[in-house]
Enzyme design. Structure first.
Site, PDB file in Angstrom:
ATOM      1  N   SER A 124       0.832  -1.199   0.000  1.00  0.00           N
ATOM      2  CA  SER A 124       0.000   0.000   0.000  1.00  0.00           C
ATOM      3  C   SER A 124       0.870   1.254   0.000  1.00  0.00           C
ATOM      4  O   SER A 124       1.985   1.254   0.536  1.00  0.00           O
ATOM      5  CB  SER A 124      -0.857  -0.019   1.269  1.00  0.00           C
ATOM      6  N   TYR A 149      -1.874  -0.419  10.590  1.00  0.00           N
ATOM      7  CA  TYR A 149      -2.111  -1.039   9.280  1.00  0.00           C
ATOM      8  C   TYR A 149      -0.910  -0.796   8.346  1.00  0.00           C
ATOM      9  O   TYR A 149      -0.376  -1.739   7.762  1.00  0.00           O
ATOM     10  CB  TYR A 149      -3.391  -0.473   8.646  1.00  0.00           C
ATOM     11  N   LYS A 153       2.027  -3.517   6.811  1.00  0.00           N
ATOM     12  CA  LYS A 153       2.418  -3.697   5.403  1.00  0.00           C
ATOM     13  C   LYS A 153       3.932  -3.506   5.251  1.00  0.00           C
ATOM     14  O   LYS A 153       4.590  -4.259   4.521  1.00  0.00           O
ATOM     15  CB  LYS A 153       1.677  -2.713   4.501  1.00  0.00           C
TER      16      LYS A 153
HETATM   17  P1  NAD Z   1     -11.233  -6.605   0.880  1.00  0.00           P
HETATM   18  O1  NAD Z   1     -11.494  -6.563   2.337  1.00  0.00           O
HETATM   19  O2  NAD Z   1     -12.365  -6.391  -0.061  1.00  0.00           O
HETATM   20  O3  NAD Z   1     -10.542  -8.005   0.512  1.00  0.00           O
HETATM   21  C1  NAD Z   1      -9.727  -8.706   1.428  1.00  0.00           C
HETATM   22  C2  NAD Z   1     -10.261 -10.128   1.498  1.00  0.00           C
HETATM   23  O4  NAD Z   1      -9.468 -10.866   2.431  1.00  0.00           O
HETATM   24  C3  NAD Z   1     -11.707 -10.201   1.988  1.00  0.00           C
HETATM   25  O5  NAD Z   1     -12.443 -11.002   1.062  1.00  0.00           O
HETATM   26  C4  NAD Z   1     -11.624 -10.893   3.346  1.00  0.00           C
HETATM   27  O6  NAD Z   1     -12.737 -11.714   3.611  1.00  0.00           O
HETATM   28  C5  NAD Z   1     -10.334 -11.683   3.181  1.00  0.00           C
HETATM   29  N1  NAD Z   1      -9.629 -11.988   4.432  1.00  0.00           N
HETATM   30  C6  NAD Z   1      -9.316 -11.148   5.454  1.00  0.00           C
HETATM   31  N2  NAD Z   1      -8.639 -11.815   6.409  1.00  0.00           N
HETATM   32  C7  NAD Z   1      -8.511 -13.089   5.969  1.00  0.00           C
HETATM   33  C8  NAD Z   1      -7.911 -14.266   6.505  1.00  0.00           C
HETATM   34  N3  NAD Z   1      -7.283 -14.264   7.682  1.00  0.00           N
HETATM   35  N4  NAD Z   1      -7.965 -15.407   5.779  1.00  0.00           N
HETATM   36  C9  NAD Z   1      -8.598 -15.439   4.583  1.00  0.00           C
HETATM   37  N5  NAD Z   1      -9.174 -14.363   4.024  1.00  0.00           N
HETATM   38  C10 NAD Z   1      -9.140 -13.211   4.719  1.00  0.00           C
HETATM   39  O7  NAD Z   1     -10.050  -5.598   0.575  1.00  0.00           O
HETATM   40  P2  NAD Z   1      -9.429  -5.118  -0.807  1.00  0.00           P
HETATM   41  O8  NAD Z   1      -9.714  -3.672  -0.947  1.00  0.00           O
HETATM   42  O9  NAD Z   1      -9.778  -6.050  -1.893  1.00  0.00           O
HETATM   43  O10 NAD Z   1      -7.888  -5.246  -0.443  1.00  0.00           O
HETATM   44  C11 NAD Z   1      -7.094  -6.329  -0.877  1.00  0.00           C
HETATM   45  C12 NAD Z   1      -5.661  -6.087  -0.433  1.00  0.00           C
HETATM   46  O11 NAD Z   1      -5.207  -4.848  -0.957  1.00  0.00           O
HETATM   47  C13 NAD Z   1      -5.461  -5.990   1.080  1.00  0.00           C
HETATM   48  O12 NAD Z   1      -4.229  -6.609   1.388  1.00  0.00           O
HETATM   49  C14 NAD Z   1      -5.378  -4.509   1.327  1.00  0.00           C
HETATM   50  O13 NAD Z   1      -4.622  -4.206   2.483  1.00  0.00           O
HETATM   51  C15 NAD Z   1      -4.666  -4.045   0.075  1.00  0.00           C
HETATM   52  N6  NAD Z   1      -4.896  -2.630  -0.238  1.00  0.00           N
HETATM   53  C16 NAD Z   1      -6.167  -2.178  -0.407  1.00  0.00           C
HETATM   54  C17 NAD Z   1      -6.387  -0.827  -0.697  1.00  0.00           C
HETATM   55  C18 NAD Z   1      -7.781  -0.281  -0.844  1.00  0.00           C
HETATM   56  O14 NAD Z   1      -7.950   0.937  -0.685  1.00  0.00           O
HETATM   57  N7  NAD Z   1      -8.775  -1.075  -1.151  1.00  0.00           N
HETATM   58  C19 NAD Z   1      -5.282   0.032  -0.841  1.00  0.00           C
HETATM   59  C20 NAD Z   1      -3.999  -0.478  -0.680  1.00  0.00           C
HETATM   60  C21 NAD Z   1      -3.814  -1.817  -0.382  1.00  0.00           C
HETATM   61  C1  WQD Z   2      -9.288  10.251   0.077  1.00  0.00           C
HETATM   62  C2  WQD Z   2      -9.450  11.774   0.263  1.00  0.00           C
HETATM   63  C3  WQD Z   2      -9.783  12.415   2.542  1.00  0.00           C
HETATM   64  C4  WQD Z   2     -13.673  10.406   2.968  1.00  0.00           C
HETATM   65  C5  WQD Z   2      -6.932   5.171   2.382  1.00  0.00           C
HETATM   66  C6  WQD Z   2      -5.957   4.469   3.304  1.00  0.00           C
HETATM   67  C7  WQD Z   2      -4.798   3.929   2.530  1.00  0.00           C
HETATM   68  C8  WQD Z   2      -5.266   3.031   1.387  1.00  0.00           C
HETATM   69  C9  WQD Z   2      -6.288   3.713   0.553  1.00  0.00           C
HETATM   70  C10 WQD Z   2      -5.333   0.713   2.103  1.00  0.00           C
HETATM   71  C11 WQD Z   2      -8.706  12.309   1.462  1.00  0.00           C
HETATM   72  C12 WQD Z   2     -11.019  12.728   1.740  1.00  0.00           C
HETATM   73  C13 WQD Z   2     -12.471  10.902   2.493  1.00  0.00           C
HETATM   74  C14 WQD Z   2     -14.715  11.338   3.292  1.00  0.00           C
HETATM   75  C15 WQD Z   2     -13.291  13.141   2.602  1.00  0.00           C
HETATM   76  N1  WQD Z   2      -5.908   1.831   1.882  1.00  0.00           N
HETATM   77  N2  WQD Z   2     -12.275  12.226   2.296  1.00  0.00           N
HETATM   78  N3  WQD Z   2     -14.477  12.651   3.079  1.00  0.00           N
HETATM   79  O1  WQD Z   2      -7.046   8.233   3.119  1.00  0.00           O
HETATM   80  O2  WQD Z   2      -6.073   8.521   0.798  1.00  0.00           O
HETATM   81  O3  WQD Z   2      -6.273   6.269   1.760  1.00  0.00           O
HETATM   82  O4  WQD Z   2      -7.353   4.225   1.380  1.00  0.00           O
HETATM   83  O5  WQD Z   2      -4.161   0.418   1.951  1.00  0.00           O
HETATM   84  O6  WQD Z   2      -4.011   3.215   3.426  1.00  0.00           O
HETATM   85  O7  WQD Z   2      -5.510   5.410   4.265  1.00  0.00           O
HETATM   86  O8  WQD Z   2      -8.320   7.434   1.052  1.00  0.00           O
HETATM   87  O9  WQD Z   2     -10.652   7.534   0.285  1.00  0.00           O
HETATM   88  O10 WQD Z   2     -10.187   7.683   2.757  1.00  0.00           O
HETATM   89  O11 WQD Z   2      -9.584   9.598   1.298  1.00  0.00           O
HETATM   90  O12 WQD Z   2     -13.131  14.338   2.443  1.00  0.00           O
HETATM   91  O13 WQD Z   2     -15.811  10.936   3.762  1.00  0.00           O
HETATM   92  O14 WQD Z   2     -10.839  12.040   0.509  1.00  0.00           O
HETATM   93  O15 WQD Z   2      -9.533  13.428   3.486  1.00  0.00           O
HETATM   94  O16 WQD Z   2      -8.250  13.600   1.116  1.00  0.00           O
HETATM   95  P1  WQD Z   2      -6.886   7.736   1.753  1.00  0.00           P
HETATM   96  P2  WQD Z   2      -9.759   8.007   1.376  1.00  0.00           P
END
Ligand code: NAD
Ligand code: WQD
Length: 336
Positions: A124, A149, A153
């Site tokens: 991430s 979190y 990572k």
């Molecule tokens: P998500 O929650 O939709 O998907 C994660 C999946 O993992 C879910 O289906 C959940 O049921 C499963 N899971 C959680 N713990 C588990 C376990 N112990 N065993 C088996 N399954 C388990 O999330 P996503 O948005 O699809 O994210 C996928 C990956 O990408 C994650 O590693 C997340 O940290 C990373 N990521 C997501 C974002 C984002 O904003 N969505 C940003 C950066 C990184």
């Molecule tokens: C985006 C922008 C907020 C909600 C997060 C995690 C990051 C990664 C991706 C997993 C910012 C603004 C948001 C709202 C708002 N996830 N905002 N009103 O914070 O960039 O990243 O998701 O790895 O780790 O921190 O994403 O969508 O929450 O925010 O004004 O109700 O929108 O301040 O500027 P962020 P976000």
């Protein structure tokens, strides 16, 4: 390749399963369904045109992972399974460290035990110490980060590097996602947060459908062109394609790349883009900044293009249109 997707029933996993299948790979999903549903896998199977086998279980269960790798004759693992809310991780740090670290270690051990050498890991942008514009992969990252979190990572990135040093056979790609948004163009699958969304785009979608009353904009006094926070929103299908590119480019050692567009979008720009596809003004108000937020977080995506031949192709407008199609057809997500 036959690819195991831990956490493959989730938002990014289901989209990646479809794109992998379109590229001729075979997919097996292992998911405990803690943040997803069988319905998501059923719909993804329909879109992929093939049944995606689902093993329901915990990715921290090393024996289960090893058995699945053997029985399903797996060639590569994409490790998505993780808890993912920065806010929740501050309230429940031990749960976050246990789930995220145990899962990553169990997956690495099971791979080593069964001779599976290829790994793609969901990291991430949260690993960067100083969020900012055009972040390069060599920007400082480490443990002085904002939340458990992000630290989990960063720790897993180090664990993968150490594992690859000890076992030169390991081929790993660490993908640092920026802000994944949008949905499959069919509108049949998308992000389905179980609680009030923390993230901007699903929140906007729910304001669009009337599930939420108004968007709260967290601060308009940042040092950005319109005062609101700027992020690098990447269409989830572009992100999925990045996984296929990374998988096909694997070589011994660890390659770490950003998956982002390099383009910044402010909260107000995102709001207005949503209003254009919804066709009406969406209620919003400015509230104080959210703790831990920064003015900018955008990627320098150059390295991903150089090393895995990938770049994002879809626009933010495409992502908003696809996301809105998902929200309109499924205002209550998969439970509707
Ligand atoms: P998500 O929650 O939709 O998907 C994660 C999946 O993992 C879910 O289906 C959940 O049921 C499963 N899971 C959680 N713990 C588990 C376990 N112990 N065993 C088996 N399954 C388990 O999330 P996503 O948005 O699809 O994210 C996928 C990956 O990408 C994650 O590693 C997340 O940290 C990373 N990521 C997501 C974002 C984002 O904003 N969505 C940003 C950066 C990184
Ligand atoms: C985006 C922008 C907020 C909600 C997060 C995690 C990051 C990664 C991706 C997993 C910012 C603004 C948001 C709202 C708002 N996830 N905002 N009103 O914070 O960039 O990243 O998701 O790895 O780790 O921190 O994403 O969508 O929450 O925010 O004004 O109700 O929108 O301040 O500027 P962020 P976000």
């Amino acid at each position: 390749m036959r690819v195991l997707l831990t956490g493959g029933a989730g938002y990014i996993g289901t989209h990646t399963a479809i794109v992998l299948t379109e590229h001729g790979h075979e997919v097996v999903i292992l998911d405990d369904l803690s943040n997803s549903s069988e319905e998501a896998v059923r719909r993804a199977s329909h879109l992929a045109g093939t049944e995606l086998p689902l093993v329901v279980g915990d990715s921290a269960d090393r024996q289960l992972v090893a058995r699945t790798l053997r029985e399903q004759r797996i060639d590569a693992v994409i490790h998505f399974a993780s808890l993912k809310s920065p806010n929740q991780s501050i309230a429940h740090p031990l749960t976050y460290y246990r789930v995220n670290l145990d899962s990553a270690i169990a997956v690495l051990e099971a791979m080593s035990e069964t001779g599976v050498a290829r790994l793609v890991f969901s990291s991430s942008a949260a690993v960067y110490e100083q969020p900012g514009a055009m972040l390069r992969e060599d920007a400082p990252n480490g443990l002085a980060l904002g939340h458990p979190y992000g630290r989990s990572k960063a720790m897993i990135e180090s664990i993968i590097t150490d594992a690859a040093t000890a076992d030169p056979v390991l081929q790993a790609a660490v993908l640092r996602y920026f802000n994944p948004v949008g949905a499959h163009s069919s509108g049949d699958i998308g992000e389905d947060p179980h609680d009030i969304p923390n993230n901007l785009m699903p929140y906007l979608g729910q304001v669009g459908t009337g599930e939420r009353e108004q968007l709260q904009i967290y601060g308009d006094d940042y040092d950005t062109p319109d005062g609101t926070g700027v992020r690098d929103y990447i269409h989830v299908v572009d992100l999925a394609e990045g996984h296929v590119a990374a998988l096909e480019a694997l070589e011994p050692g660890v390659l770490t790349v950003n998956l982002g567009t390099g383009q910044g979008t402010s909260v107000l720009e995102a709001l207005h883009a949503f209003e254009r596809v919804v066709g009406r003004v969406l209620p919003h108000r400015i509230v104080p900044r959210r703790e831990g937020d920064s003015a900018y977080a955008t990627a320098d995506p150059t390295l991903a293009h150089e090393r895995i031949g990938w770049r994002a192709r879809r626009t933010f407008t495409d992502a908003v249109a696809d996301q809105w199609r998902w929200h309109q057809a499924n205002p209550r997500g998969y439970r509707g």
